[in-house]
Design an enzyme around this catalytic site. Structure first.
Site, PDB file in Angstrom:
ATOM      1  N   SER A 130       0.850  -1.199   0.000  1.00  0.00           N
ATOM      2  CA  SER A 130       0.000   0.000   0.000  1.00  0.00           C
ATOM      3  C   SER A 130       0.883   1.245   0.000  1.00  0.00           C
ATOM      4  O   SER A 130       2.056   1.195   0.388  1.00  0.00           O
ATOM      5  CB  SER A 130      -0.879   0.005   1.257  1.00  0.00           C
ATOM      6  OG  SER A 130      -1.524   1.245   1.442  1.00  0.00           O
ATOM      7  N   TYR A 170      -2.632  -1.125  10.158  1.00  0.00           N
ATOM      8  CA  TYR A 170      -2.662  -1.377   8.718  1.00  0.00           C
ATOM      9  C   TYR A 170      -1.386  -0.888   8.042  1.00  0.00           C
ATOM     10  O   TYR A 170      -0.758  -1.620   7.266  1.00  0.00           O
ATOM     11  CB  TYR A 170      -3.877  -0.688   8.099  1.00  0.00           C
ATOM     12  CG  TYR A 170      -4.008  -0.915   6.615  1.00  0.00           C
ATOM     13  CD1 TYR A 170      -4.543  -2.104   6.122  1.00  0.00           C
ATOM     14  CD2 TYR A 170      -3.598   0.049   5.697  1.00  0.00           C
ATOM     15  CE1 TYR A 170      -4.657  -2.322   4.756  1.00  0.00           C
ATOM     16  CE2 TYR A 170      -3.714  -0.159   4.339  1.00  0.00           C
ATOM     17  CZ  TYR A 170      -4.241  -1.347   3.869  1.00  0.00           C
ATOM     18  OH  TYR A 170      -4.349  -1.565   2.519  1.00  0.00           O
TER      19      TYR A 170
END
Length: 258
Positions: A138, A151
């Site tokens: 990400s 995350y």
């Protein structure tokens, strides 16, 4: 001796980016069969409408260690050659550390990190020269993100792990690509929003998953160790190499009005 069936395995295949990878891999000449993995059986079955190749679906909760092991054993016992492994399954929560349960916090790590590592270890012995592992990291891997802390930390792991593993697998001529997308228009954002007071409010550089999947597959074929789509995400990648992480976090909080 008969040639082994060439397969592609995609986790988190039921929707979003995973679904796009299934669609793209169904068009690849060096893929005979797709193994689609996700929790939702109904969504997996719907993939048959976008794939004209043989498709096997596996309803597996990859945070369940026993279920993950059972699926890994199926991979190991199959007489196949894995041309592509796409580790896409993952989730996050937009909130403070105390707005998410301990169970959800640990499951996030299990899915985003442990499942990626396990799937790789199960599949590498079935991969041959020219095979590709695509691990979805990400943009959040570029810096620590308050209120998305677990995350972003798990995605930093995926990015670093993938780049190091690529070096180790170079002599086998197996490529590993860490894909670092920015915001995507997928169900991920709806599931991540828990209605917390401090949460993500602005999605800079948002795009659609088909754009990211196409570039990721193209970059994997080129043997690139990282795939970054879009001007905004590329800029964020560059800036994160220059500015201290403390400054990057301040910019993030300013962007999110926190």
């Amino acid at each position: 001796m008969a040639e082994k069936k060439k397969i592609a395995i995609v986790t988190g295949a039921g929707s979003g980016l995973g679904k796009e990878f299934v669609s793209l891999l169904c068009k690849e000449k060096d893929v005979d069969e797709i193994w689609a993995v996700a929790r939702n059986q109904e969504k997996l079955e719907k993939l048959r409408t976008i794939c004209d190749k043989q498709l096997r679906v596996f309803s597996v909760d990859l945070t369940d260690r026993m279920a993950l092991t059972e699926f890994g054993e199926k991979v190991q016992q199959a007489d196949v050659s894995i041309t592509y492994l796409v580790n896409n399954a993952g989730y996050g929560k937009f909130c403070s550390y105390d707005d998410v349960t301990v169970t959800d916090s640990v499951n996030m790590i299990d899915l985003n990190v442990s499942a990626v590592v396990a799937m790789g270890l199960y599949c590498i012995p079935k991969m041959e020269k020219g095979s590709h592992m695509i691990n979805i990291a990400s943009q959040s891997a570029f810096q620590p993100l308050p209120y998305l802390n677990i995350y972003s930390a798990t995605k930093a792991f995926v990015r670093n792990y993938s780049r190091a593993l690529r070096v180790e697998l170079k002599e086998k001529q197996i490529t590993v690509t860490a894909v670092c997308p920015g915001w995507l228009k997928t169900p991920f954002m709806e599931r991540a929003d828990v209605g917390a007071e401090k949460t993500v409010r602005h999605y800079m550089g948002i795009t659609t998953p088909d754009n990211v999947a196409k570039k990721a597959l193209k970059d994997a074929k080129k043997g690139k160790d990282i795939s970054v789509y879009g001007i905004y995400t590329k800029m964020a990648h560059t800036v994160a190499k220059i500015l201290p992480q403390r400054m990057m976090m301040k910019i993030w909080l300013w962007q999110q009005n926190m």
